[in-house]
Design a protein around this motif. Structure first.
Motif, PDB file in Angstrom:
ATOM      1  N   PHE A   1       0.987  -2.932   6.299  1.00  0.00           N
ATOM      2  CA  PHE A   1       0.333  -3.947   7.122  1.00  0.00           C
ATOM      3  C   PHE A   1      -1.159  -3.949   6.802  1.00  0.00           C
ATOM      4  CE2 PHE A   1       4.084  -2.558   9.392  1.00  0.00           C
ATOM      5  CZ  PHE A   1       4.670  -3.764   9.763  1.00  0.00           C
ATOM      6  N   HIS A   2      -1.669  -5.126   6.428  1.00  0.00           N
ATOM      7  CA  HIS A   2      -3.088  -5.237   6.090  1.00  0.00           C
ATOM      8  C   HIS A   2      -3.847  -5.762   7.305  1.00  0.00           C
ATOM      9  CE1 HIS A   2      -6.479  -5.364   3.374  1.00  0.00           C
ATOM     10  NE2 HIS A   2      -6.793  -6.558   3.853  1.00  0.00           N
ATOM     11  N   ILE A   3      -4.780  -4.938   7.797  1.00  0.00           N
ATOM     12  CA  ILE A   3      -5.661  -5.312   8.906  1.00  0.00           C
ATOM     13  C   ILE A   3      -7.047  -5.502   8.301  1.00  0.00           C
ATOM     14  CG2 ILE A   3      -6.473  -4.709  11.205  1.00  0.00           C
ATOM     15  CD1 ILE A   3      -3.403  -4.837  10.933  1.00  0.00           C
ATOM     16  N   PRO A   4      -7.517  -6.741   8.123  1.00  0.00           N
ATOM     17  CA  PRO A   4      -8.686  -6.974   7.274  1.00  0.00           C
ATOM     18  C   PRO A   4     -10.047  -6.770   7.935  1.00  0.00           C
ATOM     19  CG  PRO A   4      -7.842  -9.066   8.053  1.00  0.00           C
ATOM     20  CD  PRO A   4      -6.900  -8.004   8.569  1.00  0.00           C
ATOM     21  N   PHE A   5     -10.099  -6.515   9.238  1.00  0.00           N
ATOM     22  CA  PHE A   5     -11.372  -6.562   9.947  1.00  0.00           C
ATOM     23  C   PHE A   5     -12.172  -5.260   9.845  1.00  0.00           C
ATOM     24  CE2 PHE A   5      -8.379  -9.422  12.043  1.00  0.00           C
ATOM     25  CZ  PHE A   5      -9.056 -10.616  11.873  1.00  0.00           C
ATOM     26  N   CYS A   6     -13.497  -5.410   9.740  1.00  0.00           N
ATOM     27  CA  CYS A   6     -14.439  -4.290   9.786  1.00  0.00           C
ATOM     28  C   CYS A   6     -15.597  -4.679  10.692  1.00  0.00           C
ATOM     29  CB  CYS A   6     -14.985  -3.965   8.394  1.00  0.00           C
ATOM     30  SG  CYS A   6     -13.772  -3.297   7.243  1.00  0.00           S
ATOM     31  N   ASP A   7     -16.130  -3.692  11.400  1.00  0.00           N
ATOM     32  CA  ASP A   7     -17.260  -3.931  12.294  1.00  0.00           C
ATOM     33  C   ASP A   7     -18.558  -4.096  11.513  1.00  0.00           C
ATOM     34  OD1 ASP A   7     -19.613  -2.349  13.950  1.00  0.00           O
ATOM     35  OD2 ASP A   7     -18.386  -3.645  15.237  1.00  0.00           O
ATOM     36  N   THR A   8     -18.727  -3.305  10.450  1.00  0.00           N
ATOM     37  CA  THR A   8     -19.910  -3.388   9.594  1.00  0.00           C
ATOM     38  C   THR A   8     -19.474  -3.356   8.136  1.00  0.00           C
ATOM     39  OG1 THR A   8     -20.197  -0.990   9.649  1.00  0.00           O
ATOM     40  CG2 THR A   8     -21.427  -2.265  11.276  1.00  0.00           C
ATOM     41  N   VAL A   9     -20.325  -3.866   7.270  1.00  0.00           N
ATOM     42  CA  VAL A   9     -19.977  -3.930   5.859  1.00  0.00           C
ATOM     43  C   VAL A   9     -20.537  -2.717   5.119  1.00  0.00           C
ATOM     44  CG1 VAL A   9     -22.018  -5.308   5.241  1.00  0.00           C
ATOM     45  CG2 VAL A   9     -19.978  -5.383   3.796  1.00  0.00           C
ATOM     46  N   CYS A  10     -19.696  -2.099   4.300  1.00  0.00           N
ATOM     47  CA  CYS A  10     -20.138  -1.072   3.356  1.00  0.00           C
ATOM     48  C   CYS A  10     -20.464  -1.790   2.050  1.00  0.00           C
ATOM     49  CB  CYS A  10     -19.042  -0.025   3.143  1.00  0.00           C
ATOM     50  SG  CYS A  10     -18.508   0.817   4.654  1.00  0.00           S
ATOM     51  N   PHE A  11     -21.673  -1.609   1.555  1.00  0.00           N
ATOM     52  CA  PHE A  11     -22.133  -2.427   0.437  1.00  0.00           C
ATOM     53  C   PHE A  11     -21.293  -2.252  -0.823  1.00  0.00           C
ATOM     54  CE2 PHE A  11     -26.723  -2.221   2.276  1.00  0.00           C
ATOM     55  CZ  PHE A  11     -26.350  -3.107   3.280  1.00  0.00           C
ATOM     56  N   TYR A  12     -20.653  -1.092  -1.003  1.00  0.00           N
ATOM     57  CA  TYR A  12     -19.877  -0.841  -2.219  1.00  0.00           C
ATOM     58  C   TYR A  12     -18.508  -1.502  -2.182  1.00  0.00           C
ATOM     59  CZ  TYR A  12     -17.925   2.559   1.004  1.00  0.00           C
ATOM     60  OH  TYR A  12     -17.367   3.138   2.106  1.00  0.00           O
ATOM     61  N   CYS A  13     -18.072  -1.996  -1.043  1.00  0.00           N
ATOM     62  CA  CYS A  13     -16.663  -2.343  -0.823  1.00  0.00           C
ATOM     63  C   CYS A  13     -16.214  -3.537  -1.661  1.00  0.00           C
ATOM     64  CB  CYS A  13     -16.432  -2.629   0.658  1.00  0.00           C
ATOM     65  SG  CYS A  13     -14.690  -2.884   1.054  1.00  0.00           S
ATOM     66  N   ALA A  14     -15.019  -3.382  -2.254  1.00  0.00           N
ATOM     67  CA  ALA A  14     -14.401  -4.465  -3.020  1.00  0.00           C
ATOM     68  C   ALA A  14     -13.054  -4.869  -2.416  1.00  0.00           C
ATOM     69  CB  ALA A  14     -14.214  -4.034  -4.470  1.00  0.00           C
ATOM     70  N   CYS A  15     -12.804  -4.425  -1.178  1.00  0.00           N
ATOM     71  CA  CYS A  15     -11.537  -4.746  -0.520  1.00  0.00           C
ATOM     72  C   CYS A  15     -11.582  -6.145   0.092  1.00  0.00           C
ATOM     73  CB  CYS A  15     -11.231  -3.733   0.583  1.00  0.00           C
ATOM     74  SG  CYS A  15     -11.046  -2.035   0.007  1.00  0.00           S
ATOM     75  N   ASN A  16     -10.405  -6.695   0.357  1.00  0.00           N
ATOM     76  CA  ASN A  16     -10.330  -7.948   1.095  1.00  0.00           C
ATOM     77  C   ASN A  16     -10.563  -7.645   2.569  1.00  0.00           C
ATOM     78  OD1 ASN A  16      -8.535  -9.957   2.829  1.00  0.00           O
ATOM     79  ND2 ASN A  16      -9.217 -11.003   0.987  1.00  0.00           N
TER      80      ASN A  16
END
Length: 463
Positions: free
Chosen positions: A61-76
């Protein structure tokens, strides 16, 4: 017994410095096409039900939400502080669970389950309970804690009682995102996470009876040095996680917008990255961890390490796995399934995902049905990337071929690699040697027929 040692050879790494697939699938995702749609997936489901009505399932199960962005991230992902968006998403995810669950034979047990993201614990406790309850209504979950039920955890999103709830819901494995413990590196990538918080989550997980804890680190981040990363790794090793993943940061700001906020001048040089990796491998070996492959390490008694020694290790979109006998059923935006002899991926955008499900349609965007040659090459690549060896006779019996005739060109290319000491090619076998194991992607690429077409596809560097 399989030799699970690995040798760091900087000269060979530089010689074979190239980009290539990670082979979580073969054919890889760039070969998926829109001609494989929801109807094609349903045909594959029906075929697997008929062929083996008790074949187990692996759910993602893909839960796409994040509270803050990590600058390195390449995830959807969807970065937002509006927690109400999760409720809207779950309404549609519940519909997808209902649509898919009704198509699988109820006698097929779910022996593996994983929540990933994004940040799965972006969901409230009530929402997590509801998601597991909906899953249980439409799939046959195990009630005896025998399955491998795992979740990705951002320690910053763990509130008091969160881990106890997850254990109650049936989760028995955690993957902790750490990346780096150095405060300067954390500020440079916008992920502030104290050692106290990180290791507090790990210790609580053990108290609650989670069977396995994995830790994710990244090398090549801005401001990292050989010494600073060695300190991070030493602290992590001291906590003795069952598994460790040390990923190579791929700086592709033209593809991933958050990476544009990283100062490229702060990134370690290629030579510094190699030094970080070499020292990390020395530390892990000294601590007793074995190299599983493709950035992954485990304690010798871990299930992954045992499966590799026994020749039963598998690889799919969740990485290395001990569940080769499962069909992978993935739900949520961008999720990728592997059912029967096919791969299929859901749509990327939330609006389209919602619209498809509101219309009662499975949200399949594209996929591929494997040809006989695809299946053969997938088997070869999987065994090499999991076992570091390949027995020609086993492939010949399974596919009715003469290996040396079918793969004449490939064997010629492998002889060049054998001359470099990456592998041994004799007695009807390929054995990847310790100095070739870090370059296993290069070896697997020899068997990838799609790479020969020269299509402009971007992959990460192999090291």
């Amino acid at each position: 017994m399989l030799d699970q040692s690995v040798t760091f050879d900087s000269a060979l790494i530089r010689k074979y410095d190239t980009a290539g697939p990670r082979y979580t699938s073969y054919p890889t995702a760039p070969q998926f096409h829109p001609g494989f749609d929801a109807d094609a997936l349903q045909r594959q489901i029906a075929a697997t039900n008929a062929e083996c009505p008790q074949r187990p399932l692996s759910l993602y199960f893909h839960i796409p939400f994040c509270d803050t962005v990590c600058f390195y991230c390449a995830c959807n992902k969807v970065v937002t502080k509006d927690r109400s968006k999760a409720g809207v998403y779950l309404q549609h995810l519940f519909r997808e669970i209902e649509l898919l669950g009704g198509r699988f034979d109820p006698s097929r047990p779910v022996t593996q389950l994983h929540w990933g993201g994004g940040t799965p614990t972006f969901l409230s406790g009530e929402e997590m309970r509801a998601l597991m309850a909906q899953t249980r209504r439409h799939f046959t979950l195990l009630d005896d804690d025998a399955g491998e039920y795992s979740i990705e955890i951002d320690p910053r999103e763990v509130e008091p009682g969160t881990l106890a709830l997850l254990r109650e819901l049936g989760f028995n494995r955690l993957s902790l995102g750490v990346q780096d413990l150095d405060p300067a590196v954390q500020r440079a990538v916008n992920r502030i996470q104290s050692e106290e918080l990180t290791f507090g989550v790990l210790e609580e997980a053990r108290r609650l009876g989670f069977r396995s804890v994995s830790v994710d680190l990244i090398y090549g981040l801005p401001l990292q040095t050989e010494d600073s990363f060695a300190h991070t790794l030493a602290r992590v090793i001291a906590a003795r996680p069952d598994r460790l993943a040390i990923f190579n940061y791929a700086h592709l700001p033209e593809r991933f917008k958050p990476q544009r906020r990283i100062n490229a001048a702060d990134l370690p040089s290629p030579e510094a990255k190699l030094a970080i990796l070499a020292r990390s491998m020395e530390q892990l070996a000294a601590a007793g961890y074995v190299y599983i492959g493709m950035d992954h390490f485990a304690l010798p008694e871990d299930e992954l390490a045992r499966a590799q020694r026994e020749g039963t290790l598998h690889r799919n979109f969740q990485g290395y796995s001990t569940h080769a006998d499962c069909d992978l059923v993935a739900m949520g935006v961008t999720a990728i399934s592997q059912v029967g002899d096919s791969y299929s991926q859901n749509v990327h955008g939330l609006d389209e995902y919602y619209a498809r499900l509101a219309a009662g349609q499975l949200p399949v965007a594209h996929g591929i049905e494997l040809s006989r040659d695809d299946r053969l090459r997938r088997n070869v690549i999987t065994r090499l990337i999991c076992d570091f060896s390949l027995d020609f006779a086993a492939i010949e019996r399974q596919y009715g071929i003469v290996f040396a005739n079918y793969f004449t060109a490939e064997l010629q290319r492998l002889r060049d690699m054998a001359a470099d000491g990456l592998l041994r090619l004799e007695d009807g076998r390929i054995d990847v040697l310790p100095r070739g194991r870090l370059l296993i992607r290069n070896i697997c690429m020899v068997f990838d027929v799609y790479l020969r077409r020269g299509e402009p596809v971007r992959f990460s560097k192999v090291i």
